[in-house]
Design an enzyme around this catalytic site. Sequence first.
Site, mmCIF file in Angstrom:
data_model
loop_
_atom_site.group_PDB
_atom_site.id
_atom_site.type_symbol
_atom_site.label_atom_id
_atom_site.label_comp_id
_atom_site.label_asym_id
_atom_site.label_seq_id
_atom_site.Cartn_x
_atom_site.Cartn_y
_atom_site.Cartn_z
ATOM 1 N N VAL A 1 8.412 -18.003 15.385
ATOM 2 C CA VAL A 1 8.783 -18.150 16.795
ATOM 3 C C VAL A 1 10.265 -17.817 16.999
ATOM 4 C CG1 VAL A 1 6.990 -19.913 17.150
ATOM 5 C CG2 VAL A 1 9.318 -20.642 16.528
ATOM 6 N N SER B 1 2.440 -18.696 3.636
ATOM 7 C CA SER B 1 1.517 -19.381 2.737
ATOM 8 C C SER B 1 0.074 -19.024 3.095
ATOM 9 C CB SER B 1 1.735 -20.899 2.812
ATOM 10 O OG SER B 1 1.590 -21.337 4.152
ATOM 11 N N CYS C 1 11.451 -30.708 34.588
ATOM 12 C CA CYS C 1 11.268 -29.553 35.467
ATOM 13 C C CYS C 1 11.993 -29.749 36.804
ATOM 14 C CB CYS C 1 9.767 -29.366 35.705
ATOM 15 S SG CYS C 1 9.359 -28.077 36.869
ATOM 16 N N ALA D 1 11.852 -11.602 -0.033
ATOM 17 C CA ALA D 1 11.543 -10.511 0.900
ATOM 18 C C ALA D 1 12.780 -9.663 1.196
ATOM 19 C CB ALA D 1 10.978 -11.081 2.196
ATOM 20 N N CYS E 1 7.089 -25.833 31.944
ATOM 21 C CA CYS E 1 6.776 -27.196 32.389
ATOM 22 C C CYS E 1 5.310 -27.488 32.105
ATOM 23 C CB CYS E 1 7.064 -27.305 33.887
ATOM 24 S SG CYS E 1 6.381 -28.804 34.605
ATOM 25 N N GLU F 1 6.276 -16.871 -4.498
ATOM 26 C CA GLU F 1 5.296 -17.519 -5.388
ATOM 27 C C GLU F 1 3.874 -17.167 -4.970
ATOM 28 O OE1 GLU F 1 6.648 -21.546 -4.798
ATOM 29 O OE2 GLU F 1 5.232 -21.872 -3.164
ATOM 30 N N ASN G 1 6.110 -12.360 -1.749
ATOM 31 C CA ASN G 1 6.342 -13.802 -1.674
ATOM 32 C C ASN G 1 7.077 -14.226 -2.941
ATOM 33 O OD1 ASN G 1 5.856 -16.797 -1.457
ATOM 34 N ND2 ASN G 1 4.483 -16.139 0.191
ATOM 35 N N HIS H 1 2.236 -17.259 17.420
ATOM 36 C CA HIS H 1 2.499 -18.681 17.662
ATOM 37 C C HIS H 1 3.592 -18.907 18.711
ATOM 38 C CE1 HIS H 1 0.622 -19.728 13.464
ATOM 39 N NE2 HIS H 1 -0.279 -19.527 14.407
ATOM 40 N N GLY I 1 6.044 -13.455 3.166
ATOM 41 C CA GLY I 1 6.637 -14.779 3.370
ATOM 42 C C GLY I 1 5.771 -15.745 4.153
HETATM 43 C C1 BJW Z 1 9.347 -16.604 0.760
HETATM 44 C C2 BJW Z 1 10.751 -16.721 0.735
HETATM 45 C C3 BJW Z 1 11.504 -15.520 0.596
HETATM 46 C C4 BJW Z 1 9.936 -18.696 0.976
HETATM 47 N N1 BJW Z 1 10.836 -14.348 0.495
HETATM 48 N N2 BJW Z 1 8.722 -15.439 0.641
HETATM 49 C C5 BJW Z 1 -10.291 -22.320 10.695
HETATM 50 C C6 BJW Z 1 -10.305 -21.467 11.781
HETATM 51 C C7 BJW Z 1 -9.542 -21.724 12.916
HETATM 52 C C8 BJW Z 1 -8.735 -22.853 12.994
HETATM 53 C C9 BJW Z 1 -8.721 -23.723 11.932
HETATM 54 C C10 BJW Z 1 -9.494 -23.453 10.804
HETATM 55 N N3 BJW Z 1 -9.288 -24.480 9.936
HETATM 56 C C11 BJW Z 1 -8.426 -25.348 10.502
HETATM 57 C C12 BJW Z 1 -8.053 -24.930 11.724
HETATM 58 C C13 BJW Z 1 -7.119 -25.667 12.632
HETATM 59 C C14 BJW Z 1 -5.661 -25.365 12.478
HETATM 60 C C15 BJW Z 1 -5.321 -24.986 11.016
HETATM 61 O O1 BJW Z 1 -5.179 -23.846 10.651
HETATM 62 N N4 BJW Z 1 -5.124 -26.012 10.193
HETATM 63 C C16 BJW Z 1 -4.770 -25.831 8.771
HETATM 64 C C17 BJW Z 1 -4.024 -27.068 8.291
HETATM 65 C C18 BJW Z 1 -6.005 -25.521 7.973
HETATM 66 N N5 BJW Z 1 -5.298 -24.285 13.369
HETATM 67 C C19 BJW Z 1 -4.971 -24.527 14.649
HETATM 68 O O2 BJW Z 1 -4.964 -25.650 15.124
HETATM 69 C C20 BJW Z 1 -4.619 -23.311 15.493
HETATM 70 N N6 BJW Z 1 -5.329 -23.298 16.705
HETATM 71 C C21 BJW Z 1 -6.662 -23.207 16.747
HETATM 72 O O3 BJW Z 1 -7.341 -23.165 15.764
HETATM 73 O O4 BJW Z 1 -7.163 -23.112 18.031
HETATM 74 C C22 BJW Z 1 -8.581 -23.061 18.206
HETATM 75 C C23 BJW Z 1 -9.021 -24.372 18.787
HETATM 76 C C24 BJW Z 1 -8.394 -24.880 19.902
HETATM 77 C C25 BJW Z 1 -8.835 -26.073 20.448
HETATM 78 C C26 BJW Z 1 -9.872 -26.771 19.836
HETATM 79 C C27 BJW Z 1 -10.474 -26.254 18.695
HETATM 80 C C28 BJW Z 1 -10.041 -25.029 18.160
HETATM 81 C C29 BJW Z 1 -3.152 -23.349 15.898
HETATM 82 C C30 BJW Z 1 -2.227 -23.313 14.733
HETATM 83 C C31 BJW Z 1 -0.789 -23.379 15.232
HETATM 84 C C32 BJW Z 1 0.220 -23.468 14.106
HETATM 85 N N7 BJW Z 1 1.498 -23.764 14.644
HETATM 86 C C33 BJW Z 1 2.665 -23.802 13.776
HETATM 87 C C34 BJW Z 1 3.855 -24.354 14.609
HETATM 88 C C35 BJW Z 1 4.332 -23.252 15.566
HETATM 89 C C36 BJW Z 1 5.506 -23.673 16.370
HETATM 90 C C37 BJW Z 1 6.734 -23.919 15.525
HETATM 91 O O5 BJW Z 1 7.238 -23.030 14.817
HETATM 92 O O6 BJW Z 1 7.210 -25.045 15.575
HETATM 93 O O7 BJW Z 1 2.968 -22.496 13.275
HETATM 94 S S1 BJW Z 1 2.371 -24.728 12.293
HETATM 95 C C38 BJW Z 1 3.369 -23.702 11.232
HETATM 96 O O8 BJW Z 1 2.543 -23.059 10.233
HETATM 97 C C39 BJW Z 1 3.887 -22.582 12.154
HETATM 98 C C40 BJW Z 1 3.762 -21.386 11.258
HETATM 99 O O9 BJW Z 1 3.739 -20.203 12.034
HETATM 100 C C41 BJW Z 1 2.490 -21.647 10.504
HETATM 101 C C42 BJW Z 1 2.338 -20.869 9.232
HETATM 102 O O10 BJW Z 1 3.325 -21.205 8.303
HETATM 103 P P1 BJW Z 1 4.003 -20.066 7.400
HETATM 104 O O11 BJW Z 1 4.723 -19.119 8.256
HETATM 105 O O12 BJW Z 1 2.999 -19.501 6.487
HETATM 106 O O13 BJW Z 1 5.116 -20.914 6.615
HETATM 107 P P2 BJW Z 1 4.986 -21.771 5.258
HETATM 108 O O14 BJW Z 1 6.155 -22.661 5.208
HETATM 109 O O15 BJW Z 1 3.661 -22.397 5.143
HETATM 110 O O16 BJW Z 1 5.090 -20.690 4.095
HETATM 111 C C43 BJW Z 1 6.307 -20.011 3.800
HETATM 112 C C44 BJW Z 1 6.042 -19.038 2.673
HETATM 113 O O17 BJW Z 1 7.201 -18.259 2.454
HETATM 114 C C45 BJW Z 1 5.719 -19.730 1.342
HETATM 115 O O18 BJW Z 1 4.560 -19.106 0.780
HETATM 116 C C46 BJW Z 1 6.941 -19.442 0.464
HETATM 117 O O19 BJW Z 1 6.623 -19.286 -0.897
HETATM 118 C C47 BJW Z 1 7.432 -18.146 1.055
HETATM 119 N N8 BJW Z 1 8.872 -17.848 0.918
HETATM 120 N N9 BJW Z 1 11.081 -18.021 0.873
HETATM 121 C C48 BJW Z 1 9.476 -14.330 0.517
HETATM 122 N N10 BJW Z 1 12.837 -15.524 0.575
HETATM 123 ZN ZN ZN Z 2 7.075 -28.480 36.795
#
Ligand code: BJW
Ligand code: ZN
Length: 249
Positions: free
Chosen positions: A102, A190, A148, A232, A126, A216, A214, A118, A188
Amino acid sequence: MNLDEAFLERLKTANSIVFFTGAGISAESGIPTFRGKDGIWNKLKPEELANFNAFLKNPDMVWEWYQHRRTIIHETGPNPAHYAIANFENYYDDVSVVTQNVDNLHGRAGSSHIYELHGNIERNFCVDCKTDYDDSKIDLSNKQVPKCEECGGLIRPDVVWFGEMLPQLVFANAQRKAEQSDICFVVGTSAVIYPAAYIPIEAKRHGSYLVEINIEETEISSYVDCSLFGKAGEIMPVILDQIKQLKNY
Ligand code: BJW
Ligand code: ZN
């Protein structure tokens, strides 16, 4: 770094490239990741912060977390990985960035076609009347959630929290790009959060060559065609140099 023959061949012949990126690409810009050993969520539980009920229960706490991240993002900038990705546009006709981040660092690095799955921390709205409030209207020094001007409702960041739908058109277009891609770089992330993590899976199912970058192994390591382990910001510029040589520029 020696890149394998199949990957080099794809780099030579590809037209359409997709980058699927996550928090790790911004780690070298000083923005903490969510999971892993340096992840912020080792200390803070995601369910306490990144969902709407948590926001309604404790808006100031969630808002303060976003203010903290906004401040880091304001004070930093893109790193060599973001710039290398933007530079791919000089060598390929069709380059898309599908990001879970984001932080808008791909935009600041100059990438033209970005699909933000995301949302974007620079936008806010609001929760009641949906009026938009962009970053210029947000006072970074204020730790309390603003209200708001139109209706007094709580203002929240325009990001996707757990249980919320991703922007449907953005996701559909990103999926189409992934399906049409010749190479999909997974950088980058998971790759544990769905539906975003379907992007590389769909890409490969449609014949794209998957390359993971990545520090790892991840959930997707056993599925990709090629894994390059390292930072990266170090690996992406090396790949770009290889492309320059391959294309004799
Ligand atoms: C390096 C490095 C370097 C370090 N070089 N590498 C199956 C299907 C559909 C949905 C689901 C499902 N199973 C479960 C769900 C529900 C849920 C979900 O996925 N849960 C999991 C726990 C399994 N998903 C949702 O709720 C989503 N919505 C949805 O499904 O809607 C449908 C629905 C709606 C209503 C009712 C029912 C269904 C929404 C998910 C939203 C995620 N939001 C966040 C916060 C965003 C706002 C914010 O930033 O604050 O998004 S959570 C957080 O995780 C953020 C990230 O974008 C996201 C992914 O994380 P990311 O980017 O992978 O980061 P890390 O920290 O995990 O990994 C970093 C990596 O970098 C590591 O591997 C390191 O090794 C590496 N690294 N340094 C290269 N220098
Ligand atoms: Zn408002």
